[in-house]
Design a protein around this motif. Structure first.
Motif, PDB file in Angstrom:
ATOM      1  N   VAL A   1      27.293  51.867  49.898  1.00 44.42           N
ATOM      2  CA  VAL A   1      26.088  51.689  50.716  1.00 44.42           C
ATOM      3  C   VAL A   1      26.393  50.829  51.941  1.00 44.42           C
ATOM      4  N   HIS A   2      27.136  49.729  51.746  1.00 45.30           N
ATOM      5  CA  HIS A   2      27.495  48.866  52.873  1.00 45.30           C
ATOM      6  C   HIS A   2      28.296  49.629  53.909  1.00 45.30           C
ATOM      7  N   THR A   3      29.278  50.411  53.465  1.00 37.28           N
ATOM      8  CA  THR A   3      30.119  51.159  54.403  1.00 37.28           C
ATOM      9  C   THR A   3      29.309  52.212  55.148  1.00 37.28           C
ATOM     10  N   ALA A   4      28.422  52.909  54.444  1.00 38.27           N
ATOM     11  CA  ALA A   4      27.606  53.946  55.079  1.00 38.27           C
ATOM     12  C   ALA A   4      26.657  53.346  56.116  1.00 38.27           C
ATOM     13  N   LEU A   5      26.001  52.245  55.775  1.00 41.10           N
ATOM     14  CA  LEU A   5      25.084  51.630  56.728  1.00 41.10           C
ATOM     15  C   LEU A   5      25.825  51.072  57.941  1.00 41.10           C
ATOM     16  N   ARG A   6      27.035  50.548  57.725  1.00 45.06           N
ATOM     17  CA  ARG A   6      27.811  50.057  58.856  1.00 45.06           C
ATOM     18  C   ARG A   6      28.134  51.196  59.818  1.00 45.06           C
ATOM     19  N   THR A   7      28.442  52.369  59.293  1.00 46.30           N
ATOM     20  CA  THR A   7      28.719  53.518  60.149  1.00 46.30           C
ATOM     21  C   THR A   7      27.470  53.956  60.905  1.00 46.30           C
ATOM     22  N   LEU A   8      26.323  53.938  60.239  1.00 46.98           N
ATOM     23  CA  LEU A   8      25.080  54.312  60.910  1.00 46.98           C
ATOM     24  C   LEU A   8      24.720  53.319  62.010  1.00 46.98           C
ATOM     25  N   ILE A   9      25.033  52.050  61.812  1.00 41.11           N
ATOM     26  CA  ILE A   9      24.798  51.047  62.861  1.00 41.11           C
ATOM     27  C   ILE A   9      25.710  51.310  64.055  1.00 41.11           C
ATOM     28  N   ASP A  10      26.977  51.587  63.780  1.00 41.56           N
ATOM     29  CA  ASP A  10      27.913  51.857  64.873  1.00 41.56           C
ATOM     30  C   ASP A  10      27.544  53.131  65.634  1.00 41.56           C
ATOM     31  N   LEU A  11      26.956  54.097  64.917  1.00 42.75           N
ATOM     32  CA  LEU A  11      26.536  55.329  65.571  1.00 42.75           C
ATOM     33  C   LEU A  11      25.291  55.142  66.430  1.00 42.75           C
ATOM     34  N   GLY A  12      24.594  54.020  66.272  1.00 42.28           N
ATOM     35  CA  GLY A  12      23.364  53.796  67.004  1.00 42.28           C
ATOM     36  C   GLY A  12      22.147  54.350  66.319  1.00 42.28           C
ATOM     37  N   ILE A  13      22.300  54.865  65.105  1.00 41.82           N
ATOM     38  CA  ILE A  13      21.146  55.357  64.355  1.00 41.82           C
ATOM     39  C   ILE A  13      20.299  54.185  63.866  1.00 41.82           C
ATOM     40  N   LEU A  14      20.961  53.120  63.440  1.00 43.75           N
ATOM     41  CA  LEU A  14      20.279  51.897  63.032  1.00 43.75           C
ATOM     42  C   LEU A  14      20.502  50.826  64.100  1.00 43.75           C
ATOM     43  N   LEU A  15      19.444  50.113  64.428  1.00 39.79           N
ATOM     44  CA  LEU A  15      19.502  49.065  65.435  1.00 39.79           C
ATOM     45  C   LEU A  15      19.423  47.705  64.767  1.00 39.79           C
ATOM     46  N   GLU A  16      20.289  46.789  65.206  1.00 38.08           N
ATOM     47  CA  GLU A  16      20.293  45.417  64.701  1.00 38.08           C
ATOM     48  C   GLU A  16      19.541  44.518  65.680  1.00 38.08           C
ATOM     49  N   LYS A  17      18.674  43.670  65.129  1.00 38.95           N
ATOM     50  CA  LYS A  17      17.941  42.695  65.935  1.00 38.95           C
ATOM     51  C   LYS A  17      18.018  41.346  65.250  1.00 38.95           C
TER      52      LYS A  17
END
Length: 781
Positions: free
Chosen positions: A729-745
């Protein structure tokens, strides 16, 4: 059918194995020669590789738990009973008394700047300095080191069958330690036991014990005091994590100054790295920074591969009562198998930093590399490498010189890859990989033995060493005995060939997946190429036309029935598919000194070498191997152009490949595709779960909810539990963040995650899901 548990000490004949006991696992063509792993990178550190020392004349391996009378200077009946204590007393111990180290750390420029950064809190920060004193005064005492080493040898002898140390590069370490540059041992973080195995192995071979930077919180005061007397540098006591400890500017400055003073004293250092965000990489960044500014002349980096038959459970916090309970539980339960320690060839960090051969100039955010392909359906992608700035803590990302940060990340990635590459493949890893990726629905024991022999040969041919030996029957029996809690063995009284299958539970799937990681790493080129072939086959099957595919279109009759393997694939399209998948890979699988395009080309070539692809012979007027031009004259290039070759005589034409049926192992293509299915499936499931997570949430809560949804998907399908582990789960979410699908604030309350407005659209989420799922040959929504 009745279920029969696997008993470790049950005779092999009771299994009804019809295998010759003299059948060796090691192929006859290799004889006594084993692959030598852990050489320096020929591109990043050619001087270190060129000046490599003579390998150990003894060679082979040493079991540090098997201490006998011959390992001591004495003989006799009493010596045979006290040989362990006598051996420990005879080993050379390098003590490191603490003199004025604390004063030097407090007077360093970094610590003074950290104190002056907040003038209003300067007095409060000065009052905090004494709290770092136990950490700074960590030392190595001779008497306590020998006692702890003796205790560890006794304890490990009751827990493991053996702890094997590869002696290939041992002489190189001895000579490197005498040349003046401090040694820095780098290993992958797997268990708290890693911190003890490396110093113990070095102590038993009279090498300097390193100061071990331990990321585990130890709460007991007595235990902390003992560990700090044997060179274990512990974080501040409490519930702080390594990432939280790094956020404090004063703590970071003190640790950087402490590392500087240790290297100035000539001490060895041992650090753990991890592919998880902000865990371990900052220590390598500190050492690189010290070399760049001239505070430390040079260090010799030594990747260390630690391979377990069964990885001991990790614990984020250790107390004295917990240690006692854990020791008792280990001593009174089954054996954890064997351990293999591979010390790689040391190489110069200064050479890697100054040469600039570890390229960082073409790194791009993942969304710039893949989002145009995903949303606009482009066939070509931008050239570059995926930037992974999250490997360092957050405050490193705000440095004024981003190229220094990229250089540190390149070194971290290189060390993760090197430490993973020099790990040996254990017998449990081979059996786990076969059960997960080749026989998930069960396999007969005789077929499993045949596949173990085949996979062992393939690993050895790829210069990947194995951490076992002996007859095939005993190797398989030993591996199944260790994996027994995670397997189901079904056998009927009238049937001599039992059926073995993985236990359908999350714990069993996660354990088997953890053991199989070394096999996946060894076959990563073939796995990427096979997934690219699978993606093209899905397009052919979905188009409803035959498999004769060219780069300019599709011709042929309608497909009738199942898609056959008589397929012709364009090299350009196949390389592009492999290149797109390369960008999705987590850290540790690709060497950072190799371009992604080169890696993709090697992935396609690897399928040709293993017999899955063959080059299609296209009728042409001039053979493709003809060096003469079509007009019959030969074109010469000027000698002043170093980049001009004879291949410039004619523009390279696109090649095509046909798929053949593998001869050595049936369904080889699907086995290779399945090696990456765990990660890709968790990425697909996480993408599907985004539909229910459109509102911003704290990062911890977001991960918990996604994890629960992935577990629900696995329970509904009653399979693929390995794709819903916490690490997946951690690895998948990290990839989605790098792809710009998930935004960090980043807020005061913490880090919030939210779905990008671009992917609120179900159409875009479907495009993303389709792009990832194309590499899963057996994926069904």
């Amino acid at each position: 059918m009745g279920l029969q548990p696997i008993e470790p000490h049950k005779p092999l004949v009771s299994w009804g194995l019809k295998i010759k006991t003299k059948t060796k696992v090691v192929p006859p063509c290799l004889g006594m020669f084993r692959p030598t792993m852990g050489h320096c990178c020929h591109q990043c550190t050619p001087e270190s590789l060129r000046n490599k020392f003579e390998q150990n004349s003894l060679g082979g391996f040493c079991n540090i738990l098997n201490i006998k009378e011959k390992h001591t200077r004495y003989q006799g009946w009493l010596v045979r009973r006290m040989c362990c204590a006598l051996f420990v007393s005879g080993c050379k111990a390098f003590t490191s008394p603490v003199t004025d180290r604390a004063e030097r750390v407090y007077q360093s420029k970094r610590v003074k700047e950290a104190l002056a950064a907040e003038p209003q809190a300067e007095q409060g920060q000065i009052s905090r300095l004494p709290t770092f004193l136990p950490l700074i005064n960590t030392c190595i005492t001779s008497g306590l080191t020998r006692f702890v080493s003796w205790l560890l040898l006794k304890m490990l002898a009751s827990v493991f069958g053996s702890v094997q140390v590869n002696l290939n590069h041992l002489l190189a370490l001895h000579k490197a330690s005498q040349e003046g540059s401090p040694l820095v041992y780098v290993y992958l973080q797997q268990s708290a036991l890693d911190c003890a195995l490396i110093p113990l192995a070095l102590f038993c071979h009279s090498l300097r014990i390193p100061y071990t930077i331990c990321p585990v919180n130890v709460n007991n005061r007595l235990l902390r005091m003992i560990l700090q007397k044997v060179g274990v540098i512990l974080l501040l006591n409490g519930d702080l994590t390594e990432e939280e400890f790094e956020r404090d500017p004063l703590s970071s400055a003190v640790m950087t100054s402490l590392v500087r003073e240790l290297l100035h004293e000539g001490q060895a250092v041992s650090v753990a790295v991890s592919a998880l965000p902000g865990q371990g990489g900052q220590w390598l960044a500190r050492i690189r920074q010290l070399i760049k500014e001239g505070s430390v002349p040079d260090v010799s980096l030594v990747p260390v591969g630690i391979s377990y038959n069964c990885v001991p459970p990790a614990s984020p916090q250790i107390g004295l009562s917990g240690v006692v309970k854990r020791l008792l539980s280990l001593l009174w339960t089954r054996s954890w198998g064997s351990v293999r320690i591979d010390l790689a060839q040391p190489f110069s960090l200064k050479e890697m930093c100054d040469s600039g051969r570890c390229r960082v100039d073409d790194w791009l955010p993942l969304q710039d590399l893949l989002l145009p392909v995903i949303l606009n359906n482009r066939s070509e992608i931008a050239s570059g490498r995926r930037r992974m700035s999250w490997l360092l803590p957050l405050h490193y990302a705000s440095e004024p010189k981003p190229h220094l940060q990229d250089g540190s990340i390149a070194i971290i990635l290189h060390l993760i890859y090197s430490a993973m590459s020099c790990k040996s493949v254990m017998s449990t890893g081979i059996v786990s990989s076969l059960l997960l990726h080749r026989h998930p629905k069960g396999v007969k024991l005789s077929v499993l033995c045949r596949d173990v022999s085949w996979l062992t040969k393939e690993l050895l041919f790829r210069n990947k060493d194995v951490g076992f030996g002996g007859t095939l029957a005993r190797v398989v029996h030993y591996a199944l005995s260790l994996l027994a809690p995670h397997l189901i063995m079904s056998a009927a009284p009238s049937r001599k060939d039992p059926l073995i299958l993985p236990r359908p539970s999350p714990a069993a799937a996660h354990h088997l997946s953890l053991q199989a990681q070394t096999v996946t790493h060894a076959f990563i080129l073939e796995a990427v190429g096979a997934c690219a072939v699978s993606a093209m086959l899905r397009d052919v099957a979905g188009s409803g036309v035959s498999s004769h595919v060219r780069s300019h279109g599709v011709d042929g009759a309608k497909v009738k029935g199942d898609l056959e393997f008589d397929v012709v694939l364009c090299e350009t399209e196949l390389t592009n598919r492999a290149l797109q998948l390369c960008h999705l890979l987590p850290p540790g699988f690709m060497p950072p000194c190799q371009s992604s395009h080169s890696f993709a080309l090697d992935a396609v070539d690897s399928l040709v070498r293993c017999g899955i692809l063959i080059m299609e012979e296209v009728p042409r007027a001039v053979p493709i191997c003809d060096v003469w031009k079509r007009d019959g004259t030969f074109s010469w290039a000027t000698s002043d152009d170093p980049y001009s070759t004879d291949s410039d005589c004619e523009e390279m034409e696109s090649r095509s490949y046909k798929i053949t049926k593998p001869s050595q192992c049936p369904d080889l293509l699907f086995f290779l595709c399945s090696l990456l299915s765990e990660y890709l499936r968790s990425l697909c499931w996480a993408t599907s779960a985004l539909e229910n997570q459109l509102s911003p949430l704290l990062e911890a809560d977001f991960k918990i909810q996604i994890h629960c949804q992935l577990c629900d998907m696995a329970r509904k399908k009653k399979m693929h539990y390995e794709s819903c582990s916490v690490e997946a789960v951690h690895t998948a979410l990290r990839t989605l963040i790098d792809l710009g699908i998930l935004l960090e604030k980043h807020e005061k309350e913490g880090v919030f995650l939210s779905v990008s407005p671009l992917f609120h659209s179900s159409e875009n989420r479907q495009k993303l899901h389709g792009f990832i799922s194309q590499y899963l040959y057996n994926y069904h929504v």
